[in-house]
Design an enzyme around this catalytic site. Sequence first.
Site, PDB file in Angstrom:
ATOM      1  N   HIS A 170       0.847  -1.194   0.000  1.00 31.60           N
ATOM      2  CA  HIS A 170       0.000   0.000   0.000  1.00 31.60           C
ATOM      3  C   HIS A 170       0.881   1.243   0.000  1.00 31.60           C
ATOM      4  O   HIS A 170       1.561   1.524   0.984  1.00 31.60           O
ATOM      5  CB  HIS A 170      -0.926  -0.009   1.212  1.00 31.60           C
ATOM      6  CG  HIS A 170      -1.790   1.220   1.287  1.00 31.60           C
ATOM      7  ND1 HIS A 170      -2.683   1.536   0.308  1.00 31.60           N
ATOM      8  CD2 HIS A 170      -1.856   2.220   2.205  1.00 31.60           C
ATOM      9  CE1 HIS A 170      -3.286   2.678   0.619  1.00 31.60           C
ATOM     10  NE2 HIS A 170      -2.798   3.115   1.766  1.00 31.60           N
ATOM     11  N   ASP A 176       0.947   5.143  -0.114  1.00 28.96           N
ATOM     12  CA  ASP A 176       0.237   6.420   0.015  1.00 28.96           C
ATOM     13  C   ASP A 176       0.924   7.476  -0.836  1.00 28.96           C
ATOM     14  O   ASP A 176       2.109   7.751  -0.622  1.00 28.96           O
ATOM     15  CB  ASP A 176       0.247   6.892   1.475  1.00 28.96           C
ATOM     16  CG  ASP A 176      -0.620   6.029   2.373  1.00 28.96           C
ATOM     17  OD1 ASP A 176      -1.814   5.907   2.078  1.00 28.96           O
ATOM     18  OD2 ASP A 176      -0.089   5.494   3.365  1.00 28.96           O
ATOM     19  N   ASP A 181      -7.637   1.256   2.575  1.00 28.37           N
ATOM     20  CA  ASP A 181      -7.279   2.286   3.559  1.00 28.37           C
ATOM     21  C   ASP A 181      -8.205   3.489   3.667  1.00 28.37           C
ATOM     22  O   ASP A 181      -8.087   4.256   4.616  1.00 28.37           O
ATOM     23  CB  ASP A 181      -5.830   2.764   3.305  1.00 28.37           C
ATOM     24  CG  ASP A 181      -5.197   3.376   4.551  1.00 28.37           C
ATOM     25  OD1 ASP A 181      -5.653   3.072   5.669  1.00 28.37           O
ATOM     26  OD2 ASP A 181      -4.239   4.160   4.407  1.00 28.37           O
ATOM     27  N   ASP A 209       1.765  -1.059   4.470  1.00 26.88           N
ATOM     28  CA  ASP A 209       2.238   0.187   3.864  1.00 26.88           C
ATOM     29  C   ASP A 209       3.685   0.041   3.382  1.00 26.88           C
ATOM     30  O   ASP A 209       4.564  -0.376   4.160  1.00 26.88           O
ATOM     31  CB  ASP A 209       2.170   1.332   4.884  1.00 26.88           C
ATOM     32  CG  ASP A 209       0.745   1.722   5.220  1.00 26.88           C
ATOM     33  OD1 ASP A 209      -0.186   1.111   4.653  1.00 26.88           O
ATOM     34  OD2 ASP A 209       0.554   2.622   6.063  1.00 26.88           O
ATOM     35  N   HIS A 266      -6.553   9.479   0.055  1.00 29.85           N
ATOM     36  CA  HIS A 266      -7.191   9.409   1.375  1.00 29.85           C
ATOM     37  C   HIS A 266      -6.339   9.956   2.524  1.00 29.85           C
ATOM     38  O   HIS A 266      -6.741   9.826   3.692  1.00 29.85           O
ATOM     39  CB  HIS A 266      -7.621   7.958   1.672  1.00 29.85           C
ATOM     40  CG  HIS A 266      -6.493   6.973   1.612  1.00 29.85           C
ATOM     41  ND1 HIS A 266      -6.240   6.207   0.494  1.00 29.85           N
ATOM     42  CD2 HIS A 266      -5.547   6.632   2.506  1.00 29.85           C
ATOM     43  CE1 HIS A 266      -5.195   5.431   0.715  1.00 29.85           C
ATOM     44  NE2 HIS A 266      -4.760   5.677   1.935  1.00 29.85           N
TER      45      HIS A 266
END
Length: 1108
Positions: free
Chosen positions: A152, A154, A266, A403, A550
């Site tokens: 994941h 970000d 998420d 993450d 997000h």
Amino acid sequence: MKLSRQFTVFGSAIFCVVVFSLYLMLDHIDHSKNPNGERIQNGQLGILQDKIDHLERLLAENNEIIGNIRDSVINLRETVKDGKMFPEGNMSIHSSSRLKPQYHHIFMLDVYDLLSFDNLDGGVWKQGFDISYKDNEWDNEPLQVFVVPHSHNDPGWLKTFDDYYRDQTQHILNNMVVKLHEDSRRKMIWSEISYFSKWWDNIDEQKRDAVRRLIESGQLEVATGGWVMPDEANTHYFALIDQLVEGHQWLERNLGVKPKTGWAVDPFGHTPTQAYLLRQAGLSNMLIQRVHYSVKKHFASQKTLEFFWRQNWDQDSSSDILCHMMPFYSYDVPHTCGPDPKICCQFDFKRLPGGRISCPWRIPPQAITDINVQERAQTLLDQYRKKSKLFRTNVLLAPLGDDFRYTEAVEWDQQFENYQKLFDYMNSHPELHVQAQFGTISDYFEALRKSTGMDPVGINVGQLALPVLSGDFFTYADRDDHYWSGYFTSRPFYKRLDRVLESHLRAAEVLYSLTLANIQKYGQPNDYPAVDNYKLLTEARRNLGLFQHHDAITGTGKDWVVVDYGTRLFHSILNVKRVIVSSAHWLVLKDKQTYFHDPSNPFLQMVSVHIQARMSMVTVYVTTPKVRVLNALGHVVRAQVSAMWNDASHTAADVFQVRSATSVHHITALWVYSAPLGLSVYQLMEGMEPRTEAAKYMFLQDGRQISISELEHFRQFYQQDAAPVHIENPHLKLSISTATGLLEKMRLKEDDSEHLVKVEFVLYGTTSNKDKSGAYLFLPDKEATIYSPSQPPVVRVTKGPLFSEVTTTFMHITHTLRLYNIQGVEGQSVEICNTVDIRGETNREIAMRITSDLNSKDRFFTDLNGYQLQPRKTMAKLPLQANFYPMTSMVYLQDSSARLSLLTAQSLGAASLKSGQLEVIMDRRLNQDDNRGLGQGVLDNKITANSFRLLLEKRTHPSEIGDGYPSILSHMSYMYLNHPLISMAVNQRSDNPSLTPYSPLSASFPCDMHLVNLRAIQSKEEGGGPSEQAALILHRKGFDCGFSNRNTGLLCTTTRGKIHLEKLLTDLKVKSITPVSLSLMHTHNSDADPQEISLKPMEIRTYRLQLS
């Protein structure tokens, strides 16, 4: 056998009841008498005979129902034999003359009513319950396990997008190419195209070919394929669509990939809007994770964690998408293999002893060897089996990631080699009845669909029905009373900036596409910067898309990351203005040959795009109060000149000295008519003009009138008594307190009804407990307290022919109520502007509260993503913070006679904590972290302007389609608020070429039809310029027509969702139009006339359009 006997008895009982009912009805007919006591006359015997025939037909149909029930019992007996019986209560049987697929329909509002939210300790699965199984349950059908590796990433959170890419993401993707090629059994999924495209631009062709091979072999899957994994609470559907189109267009151009499955692990709560958009884009499946822990527990106990997500408004199954809800606390490895995180953590091999991270339960993983493989495999299989008991099939999903995982080559080896040893052991021991392998998320869904007898991609529920669900998953709580309702408002300055860019980008896209089509018609000018403008549009799309992430629009990033996002938004606003200016310049020129492009000296210095004609207020700044305004025909237009204010009572008379001749100290307001999708031309001249009137002013403090000196050019007025201040227009009359300057009552002139509508401001603190409010969480100390500053505010009343307003200046808020003096949409609602400044506060949240006399009880409605409305119920069993919901475009409450709507120009958190009351949190300043990973409070507040429209409507008749739709007036008012007309001034030169208004449409689009976008599509040729095609995206809005529409001044009609595009266009022609999926990945075959567009209410459709 017992079950079979029960169904037989049940069927027999129905048959007896039917026969007995028929007997009673015949008996009643036979003995009925008229008032004279006489028997039925001969003339009525025919009617009686018809009734008897009808009853006989009913009896025949009931016999068919009994037959269907008998067949169901037989089928059910076979299902029980196969071991596929549902838990009790999960099957609903529908009796009808034709037996339909049987499913259970779940409504989320009902689920909330049902749950006690008691938060009991569930043992090793803290928020759940103990799970047990029998060893022989998989003897007939082995457990099929798909372990899905993922990372994941970000696009900004604790680091900026570029810093994350440099430090982590590029290494993950580089290692992926090498490590997946080492073993064809290895799989991986990737989601964020923002990162993938940046990496793609930096790798050589050899590596690109390697990536293509991995995709073709099924080892690498792109899930969702949007620019980011977007937030689902604060995002507007325009931006959700735009980032999805940007990602999918990039994939089509570079990889030829068409994503099949959505992956959202998420976002902090989930919206059905995203489900609908994915379905319209051609995706068949989706996965969600962050759902309230009590909802997860309930769904797990009912085995309803997998369902078809259906829109509230959908009358059939056309919007259904198959959805998997992850059952446990998080998407990390300790919470994905099974219910016990202490055990699952032992199978996260990045945490092997000697690494940088370890297991918090202090039992480390063990590398898999021949000695321990049996015990380790059985321990892991125990978790897999327990997790599978929460689902209805023997197909199990086990994500493997977290993450920014798989950054280093050693982690790839640790995870893949150890898991492969476990899989090899499990698969080589048939007595374990398990088949385990690495897989992609679509591998899992394909196996799930196969096991249930469903279509591979369709929505046929198959023999093993999954439930259907309608509703949303807000407000999210991950533990205790920790509700994530704070981020609905956090960093509101940037939430507003997001909307400004959306509106400007949409205007630029449409004008750019129309300009390209016009250039093809008139011949190519050498000067129009088509390629440069397209690059500016692409950069703006991507910066807007990045901000939908997000941790961006949510306001949950580090301070410097937020600044990075804001800088991108601001630069893109400036850049799309350049596109607007150069496109509008071309379109309004009478003689196209005189076009020239000089970026250093633009022809227009700083138009809003509306597909309906509109009358709207436009404000321009001038250096003199003596102004004449002329329209394109040379006719004088009525205008109002007002002062510019430095503060509550001092005008900006000396500003021009600071900024030379370009500075301004007066505001001119004028009503302008804008043709649909058009550009209007007005001329401002210096000089006295009777139709340009100056506003007049009154000043109050502490309920008493005060006089202001040095008010040059404007006169003051006074009222005789201490009665409330009134401002009014043809539709409304407002009563405003002289002491506070706040609204107290609204009178609707249509029926002369007066309503209590009271505005006030309130403050929240944060709890004294260990866990306090932060960027994510809202944890108030108590109910809000009324904001009452020590100094009485200065109240400034402005009255004029075009608008009147009352501005109140408090210590932390400047609050303006404005009424436009016009017959039409702009005059129907109250404009509210709040400029908030809480930079000196400590742990404070400031909210606007509107209290009315509407008897709404505990019900209200908030929108989801500006696309649809969701009914809400304020629940006493939940803490205060749980009753706040995201408000992207509107919130309203109502009773049987009226509706009060608050429309918003930015996403904020909203609630209705008492009957008749609305509350909107406008800003938050919090001094501490809330322990969700950010590691800081929210202390970077800015002076933030919030804009709203308050609309009170009388209901004339009950709704025919339910309460969850705005009125047409509400839709149009929202459009006026969020897409204001953009004014552009022409540079003053003696040789200015003549300008003419531009009107591409012969008539307005229907009132309920919204042009989401007209988006130029990139050419497949090198150079990054546009092709000759554009994506035409339309949305037919659902509306409630149970409200009064007298004097609304709408300059459009409705046409049952039909548009004939060629007939609407004035000088352009439709060269080709093809219906496609939302993001243009799939072409739809249709026998219908492509020129006639037909949309159902709420439908969003995309067309590949070429104009000439």
